[in-house]
Design a protein around this motif. Structure first.
Motif, PDB file in Angstrom:
ATOM      1  N   UNK A  49       0.798  -1.226   0.000  1.00 15.11           N
ATOM      2  CA  UNK A  49       0.000   0.000   0.000  1.00 15.11           C
ATOM      3  C   UNK A  49       0.834   1.282   0.000  1.00 15.11           C
ATOM      4  N   UNK A  50       1.988   1.227   0.615  1.00 11.04           N
ATOM      5  CA  UNK A  50       2.767   2.455   0.765  1.00 11.04           C
ATOM      6  C   UNK A  50       2.248   3.292   1.920  1.00 11.04           C
ATOM      7  N   UNK A  51       1.646   2.634   2.884  1.00 13.55           N
ATOM      8  CA  UNK A  51       1.052   3.301   4.050  1.00 13.55           C
ATOM      9  C   UNK A  51      -0.444   3.062   4.064  1.00 13.55           C
ATOM     10  N   UNK A  52      -0.925   2.342   5.046  1.00 10.63           N
ATOM     11  CA  UNK A  52      -2.328   1.962   5.128  1.00 10.63           C
ATOM     12  C   UNK A  52      -2.889   2.526   6.417  1.00 10.63           C
ATOM     13  N   UNK A  53      -3.507   3.703   6.326  1.00 13.90           N
ATOM     14  CA  UNK A  53      -4.044   4.353   7.522  1.00 13.90           C
ATOM     15  C   UNK A  53      -5.504   4.716   7.295  1.00 13.90           C
ATOM     16  N   UNK A  54      -6.213   4.932   8.373  1.00 13.24           N
ATOM     17  CA  UNK A  54      -7.650   5.207   8.297  1.00 13.24           C
ATOM     18  C   UNK A  54      -7.934   6.563   7.672  1.00 13.24           C
TER      19      UNK A  54
END
Length: 139
Positions: A49-54
């Motif tokens: 993802x390259x960073x998976x944040x809400x």
């Protein structure tokens, strides 16, 4: 005959060319990504993802569509198979307070790094062998 419904129609679409992305992924990066660990969720774009944040823009409208389609109420129960860090379940909990929710994901990393408010509703497991009795959930 049942009618097919795209419940993800309101999920934001990527502007990136995903087919083109396949051309530059190395076999090593694919192997790393398939471990579904930190590198996949919160590493570089090459391995996931390259960073998976809400971000509420991803699930808020989608959960409303599910709620309306299934007529979900607090009396229902829902299992999210492949819940990752629990973002969609979090938005379900906001949209339908009292809805009984559970999530399962193969990634230990995702479950350990889930949103705190739903972390106790999530567990590590394989979709091919669910750790629940048959008919444990409405949806």
């Amino acid at each position: 005959m049942r009618k097919e419904v795209d419940l993800l129609a309101d999920y934001p679409k990527s502007k990136r060319n995903l087919d083109e992305r396949e051309n530059y992924k190395s076999q090593e990066n694919v192997i790393i990504a398939r471990r579904f660990g930190k590198e996949f969720f919160d590493g570089s774009r090459e391995t996931g993802y390259g960073g998976f944040s809400y971000n509420p823009r991803y699930w808020t409208d989608v959960t409303k569509k599910f709620k309306d389609y299934w007529n979900l109420t607090p009396n229902n129960s829902l299992l999210d198979v492949g819940c990752a860090k629990g973002f969609m379940l979090y938005d379900f909990s906001l949209a339908i307070p009292g809805l009984k929710i559970k999530g399962i994901d193969i990634s230990k990393y995702a479950i350990q790094n889930a949103l705190e408010s739903v972390k106790n509703k999530l567990r590590i497991g394989d979709a091919k062998k669910l750790p629940f009795e048959n008919n444990s959930f409405d949806y």
